[in-house]
Design a protein around this motif. Structure first.
Motif, short mmCIF file in Angstrom:
data_model
loop_
_atom_site.label_atom_id
_atom_site.label_comp_id
_atom_site.label_asym_id
_atom_site.label_seq_id
_atom_site.Cartn_x
_atom_site.Cartn_y
_atom_site.Cartn_z
N ASP A 1 32.65 35.64 35.00
CA ASP A 1 31.59 36.48 35.57
C ASP A 1 30.26 36.29 34.84
OD1 ASP A 1 33.20 37.71 33.45
OD2 ASP A 1 31.80 39.39 33.59
N GLN B 1 40.72 41.40 39.11
CA GLN B 1 40.88 40.10 39.78
C GLN B 1 42.02 40.11 40.78
OE1 GLN B 1 39.57 36.83 37.83
NE2 GLN B 1 41.04 35.35 38.60
N TYR C 1 34.84 35.68 39.56
CA TYR C 1 36.16 35.86 38.94
C TYR C 1 35.97 36.70 37.68
CZ TYR C 1 37.39 31.75 41.78
OH TYR C 1 37.57 30.87 42.81
N TRP C 2 37.04 37.38 37.27
CA TRP C 2 37.03 38.14 36.02
C TRP C 2 37.79 37.42 34.92
CZ3 TRP C 2 33.72 42.01 35.55
CH2 TRP C 2 33.24 42.62 36.71
N ARG D 1 40.20 43.44 33.36
CA ARG D 1 39.76 42.28 34.13
C ARG D 1 40.88 41.80 35.06
NH1 ARG D 1 35.47 38.90 32.46
NH2 ARG D 1 34.10 39.90 30.93
#
Length: 279
Positions: A93, A228, A99-100, A224
């Motif tokens: 990110d 995601q 995306y995380w 995260r």
């Protein structure tokens, strides 16, 4: 006689041809005469003789054909350095990706955005193995393993992922030049560990962490992971946090409807800190 294609003969025959050609030219024959005598082109004779004068005996020896190990990779050495430094100092990110956590697909997008080089997810996986980011214990994806902590209930719904962690020392190697600087500023690039979540289908989601035994670091990773995957998660963790575990416990209680964590106490993939280690 038509000139033969020297590329189609065996290495041993090619070496013998080179030696005969160079000896003949050195004895005073013209390159055109040697070419007719050996049945190869005059240009080839010229190249062989020029290389001999430049490199000496080494130019005459046969060499193994085909790709040498480490040659003709899609990414240059400098591009690999930049990529691995970015992956181990940033979350996806932070470099503008949606995306995380890092995955093969996220890394492929990073490379394409930076270098305009399209890599398949299989190629990305091979790079991660080559760099030491995906070690054998993670790739083995042992489902569960170990003795479950009786105090942790096992969820019956949602996606199950197995947690791994491993030391990571790749960045203690060569220094980067200016073109290889990380995409993230203000980082020293010397993360001590990688945290991994592995799905039943073998998808690996990972992020660099300075301390996998810190409950705050684990909480950040799990937050995260939830973002995601976007679904309820059952996490099987192979070690207990030894610092600030209360932070992780509180987070799990707050997210009880979204995540369940089970401790597999015998599946420890990262060496526990020694007594007296700095916190």
């Amino acid at each position: 006689m038509y000139p033969q294609d020297a590329r189609k003969v065996s290495p041993d025959v090619l070496e013998a041809l080179r030696r005969r050609a160079v000896a003949a030219v050195e004895s005073g024959l013209s390159r055109a005469e040697v070419a007719r005598m050996l049945g190869v082109s005059r240009q080839t004779i010229s190249v062989w003789h020029r290389e001999y004068r430049t490199r000496g005996e080494e130019a005459l020896r046969s060499r193994r054909r085909g790709r040498q190990r480490g040659e003709q990779l899609a990414l240059s050495y400098a591009q690999q350095l930049w990529t691995i430094r970015t992956v181990t100092t940033c979350g996806p990110d932070e470099v503008g990706l949606s995306y995380w956590l890092w995955t093969n697909q996220a890394l492929a997008e990073l490379v394409n955005n930076r270098f305009r080089i399209a890599l398949s997810v299989t190629t990305v996986r091979n790079y991660l193995i080559r760099w030491g980011v995906l070690p054998d214990p993670v790739l083995a994806n042992r489902p569960g393993g170990g003795q479950a902590d009786p105090g942790c209930a096992v969820a019956v719904s949602g996606e199950t992922l197995w947690m791994h962690s491993a030391p990571f020392h790749w960045l203690t190697g060569p220094q980067l030049h200016s073109d290889g600087a990380s995409a993230c500023s203000g980082t020293d690039g010397h993360g001590s560990a990688m945290l991994y979540a592995v799905s039943a289908r073998g998808t690996v989601l990972f992020l660099c962490s300075h301390d996998p035994f810190d409950g705050v670091r684990l909480t950040e990773f799990y937050d995260r992971l939830l973002r995601q995957r976007g679904r309820r998660l059952n996490i099987v963790q192979g070690w207990r946090p030894t610092r600030r575990a209360d932070v992780l416990t509180a987070w799990i209680e707050q997210r009880a409807g979204e995540v369940s964590v089970r401790i597999a106490v015998e599946d420890v993939s990262f060496p526990a800190p020694r007594s007296g280690d700095a916190r």
